[in-house]
Design a protein around this motif. Structure first.
Motif: not given
Lengths: 319, 216
Positions: A60, A64, A76, A78, B180, B183, B185
Motif C-alpha cells: 500500500t 496508509t 486524505s 479516503a 485512484s 482510493g 489503486e
C-alpha cells in the motif's frame, strides 16, 4: 505487465520484507544471543511483525499506516479502511514483543508464564473490543478476541516447531485469502510465511553447523505475535471474503499449530531436537493439508468459467 | 416593455421555484440561463432497465467492460427540457456483473470496490448546463469507496416513451473518472500495469413517472 515486472513486484512485496525480517532476527538466531531464550523469542516475534509491516508498506503505502495515528498530519479524502488496522496491530505487536521479553527476563519462573498469558489476554481483549472488520457484531468481536487467545496458545503448543508452524499458518492463510478475493491479504501473508520459513531454515542451519545448541523459538513473545497476528488476519479474511469460503476454515487455520500434538509421542521420544521439530512440523503440515482438502471439497476451487488466459495474475483478479 | 417582460419571467421563475421546494422533492440542478421552467416530473428508476457500464484497460491491452446492474434512485426533469435533469442514483456493489462469477467476487473484494465495507456507489447531481437540445452537462458528486468527489457527466435524454403504467423516460450519461481518486489503486502501480487507472462509465437509466398522490 510482463513476467519481469511480476517478479519485481513479488520481490518488492514478498522477498524484501522477508529478507529484512530475517536480517533483523539473525543476531538472535545465529549470532551471539542464540543461547538466550527471551532474546530469541523476542527477535523472532519482532521480525515476524516486521515482515508483515514492511510488506504492508510496500503493497500500500507508508501513509496508509501513519494516517491511522491520531497525531498524523497526513490528509486524505479516503476513509481508513478497516483492514488497514492489521498494520496497526502489527506495529503494536512489534512493540509488545520486546516489552514482554524484557519483563519475562526480569521475572521469576512461573511469573514469566503469567506475564505471557496476561499479554495475550490483554491483546485479545483490546483487539476484540476496538478492531472491527466489516459486518461486525458482538459474536464476531468475541470470536476475534477468543481466536487471538486460542491461536497464541496453539503456537505455544507447537514448541520448538513454532517458526515452521507460523510459516504453514501464514502460507495457508495466503491461499485462503487468494481464494476469497483478497489479493493484498494473500501478499502480506505470503511475505510473513516466507519470513517465518526463512528464520526457521536459518535456525536449523545454524544449529546444524554449530557445536553449541541455541534456544528454540517457542512460546513467549513469539507466540503472542504469531497467534494474535494470525487470528486478526484470519478474521479480517473472513469479514472481507466474497467467495463464500467456509467460515470455520479461518478459525481452523489460525489454530493449525495444534497439529504439533498429532505426533506428540514420536516428538517426545525423538533423540534430538531436530527430529522432534520434524514430527511436530509434520503434524501441523498434515492438519493444514486436511483443512485445505476440506475447504476444497466444500468450495469449488476450480473456476468453471475460467478461460485459457495466459495472464500470469489470472488467479488474483479472476477471469 | 422589455423590463416588464423580464420582471414577469423572474416572478414566474420564482413562483415555480418555490413550488418545487414545497413538494419535498428538492431539485438540486439549476441551469445557468433558463427563461421559464416547467414543472418537473418525478421519475423512479426501473431497475431492470437501468445499469451502469464501466470500461477499464486490462494489462495495457484491451478494454474490458463490466456492468453494475439494477440501479436505484430518482430523476426529476421537466418533460419540455426547460431545466436540467436532477439525478440521485445508487448502485449496489453486490450487483456487479463482469460475466465471470469469480471476477465478480474479486471486484467486490477489498482491492477493488470493497463491497463489504462500501456496499453502495452513489451519484447525486448538483447543477446542470445545457449543451444542446436534450443534452446536458450534469455536475454532481460521486461517492465510491467512501470517497466523494465532484464529477461532470454528459447526459442526453434518450427518449420519452409510454409503458403500461404511464410515461417512461430514458437517459444516458457518460463520464470518465480516475479510480485512484477514489482510493482504488490496486493494479495500477502495485502490481504494475495490470489494470488502467481511467474508468469510462456509461450510465443507462430508464424510469417511470411517479404521479403525485391526489389529496382528498
Amino acid at each position: 505487465m510482463d513476467s519481469t515486472e511480476l517478479l519485481k513486484y513479488a520481490g518488492s512485496v514478498v522477498l524484501i520484507p522477508a529478507f529484512v525480517a530475517c536480517c533483523a532476527a539473525a543476531p538472535a538466531l545465529v549470532g551471539p544471543f542464540r543461547t538466550r531464550r527471551s532474546i530469541v523469542e523476542m527477535s523472532a516475534g519482532f521480525a515476524l511483525a516486521l515482515a508483515f509491516l514492511v510488506s504492508f508498506v510496500r503493497e500500500t503505502s507508508y501513509e496508509t499506516i501513519s494516517r491511522q495515528f491520531p497525531w498524523s498530519a497526513v490528509e486524505s479524502a479516503a476513509p481508513i479502511e478497516r483492514w488497514h488496522r492489521l498494520a496497526l496491530i502489527a506495529v503494536a505487536l512489534a512493540i509488545l514483543a520486546p516489552v514482554l521479553s524484557t519483563l519475562r527476563v526480569m521475572s521469576s519462573r512461573g511469573v514469566d508464564r503469567l506475564l505471557s498469558v496476561g499479554f495475550v489476554v490483554s491483546a485479545a481483549f483490546v483487539i476484540g473490543s476496538f478492531v472491527e472488520f466489516p459486518e461486525s457484531s458482538f459474536t464476531r468481536q468475541l470470536s476475534l478476541g477468543l481466536l487471538c487467545g486460542a491461536s497464541a496458545y496453539a503456537f505455544t503448543l507447537a514448541g520448538g516447531a513454532a517458526l515452521w508452524s507460523a510459516a504453514v499458518v501464514f502460507a495457508t492463510l495466503a491461499v485462503l485469502a487468494m481464494l476469497s478475493g483478497c489479493a493484498s491479504f494473500a501478499v502480506l501473508c505470503t511475505a510473513t510465511a516466507v519470513a517465518a520459513a526463512g528464520m526457521a531454515a536459518t535456525t536449523a542451519i545454524a544449529g546444524w553447523k554449530s557445536s553449541t545448541e541455541g534456544q528454540p523459538v517457542a512460546g513467549g513473545a513469539f507466540a503472542l505475535v504469531a497467534g494474535v497476528l494470525a487470528a486478526s488476519v484470519a478474521m479480517a479474511g473472513r469479514a472481507y471474503d466474497t467467495m463464500g469460503i467456509p467460515p470455520w476454515s479461518w478459525f481452523v487455520v489460525a489454530c493449525l499449530p495444534v497439529g504439533a500434538l498429532l505426533f506428540g509421542g514420536l516428538a517426545r521420544r525423538s533423540p534430538n531436537r531436530g527430529a522432534a521439530t520434524f514430527w511436530k512440523m509434520l503434524g501441523v503440515l498434515l492438519l493444514a493439508i486436511a483443512a485445505f482438502l476440506a475447504v476444497a471439497s466444500l468450495h469449488p476451487l476450480d473456476d468453471s468459467d475460467a478461460s485459457d488466459s495466459a495472464d500470469p495474475m489470472d488467479g488474483i483478479y479472476g477471469g | 416593455m422589455p423590463l416588464t417582460t423580464a420582471l414577469s419571467i423572474l416572478a414566474l421563475s420564482g413562483i415555480l421555484g418555490f413550488g418545487f421546494m414545497s413538494r419535498g422533492e428538492v431539485p438540486r440542478s439549476s441551469t445557468a440561463i433558463v427563461a421559464s421552467v416547467s414543472e418537473p416530473i418525478n421519475i423512479k428508476l426501473d431497475a431492470v432497465h437501468s445499469a451502469a457500464l464501466f470500461r477499464i484497460q486490462h494489462l495495457g491491452a484491451g478494454f474490458f467492460w463490466g456492468r453494475l446492474n439494477a440501479l436505484e434512485g430518482t430523476v426529476s426533469w421537466p418533460l419540455d427540457d426547460s431545466a436540467p435533469p436532477s439525478f440521485a442514483v445508487t448502485a449496489k456493489v453486490a450487483n456487479i456483473d463482469s460475466g465471470s462469477e469469480k471476477l465478480d467476487a474479486n471486484l467486490q473484494g477489498p482491492n477493488f470496490f470493497s463491497a463489504k465495507e462500501f456496499p453502495e456507489i452513489r451519484f447525486v447531481s448538483v447543477s446542470g448546463t445545457r449543451l444542446g437540445e436534450k443534452v446536458w452537462r450534469i455536475d454532481g458528486e460521486l461517492t465510491l469507496r467512501g470517497v466523494t468527489k465532484s464529477v461532470s457527466t454528459e447526459c442526453l435524454v434518450a427518449g420519452i416513451g409510454k409503458g403500461p403504467m404511464g410515461k417512461k423516460v430514458g437517459f444516458e450519461c457518460t463520464l470518465t473518472i480516475k479510480r485512484s481518486d477514489f482510493g482504488m489503486e490496486w493494479g495500477i502501480e502495485k502490481p504494475p500495469k495490470m489494470l488502467g487507472d481511467e474508468v469510462r462509465l456509461i450510465i443507462a437509466i430508464e424510469g417511470d413517472e411517479v404521479k403525485a398522490a391526489v389529496a382528498e
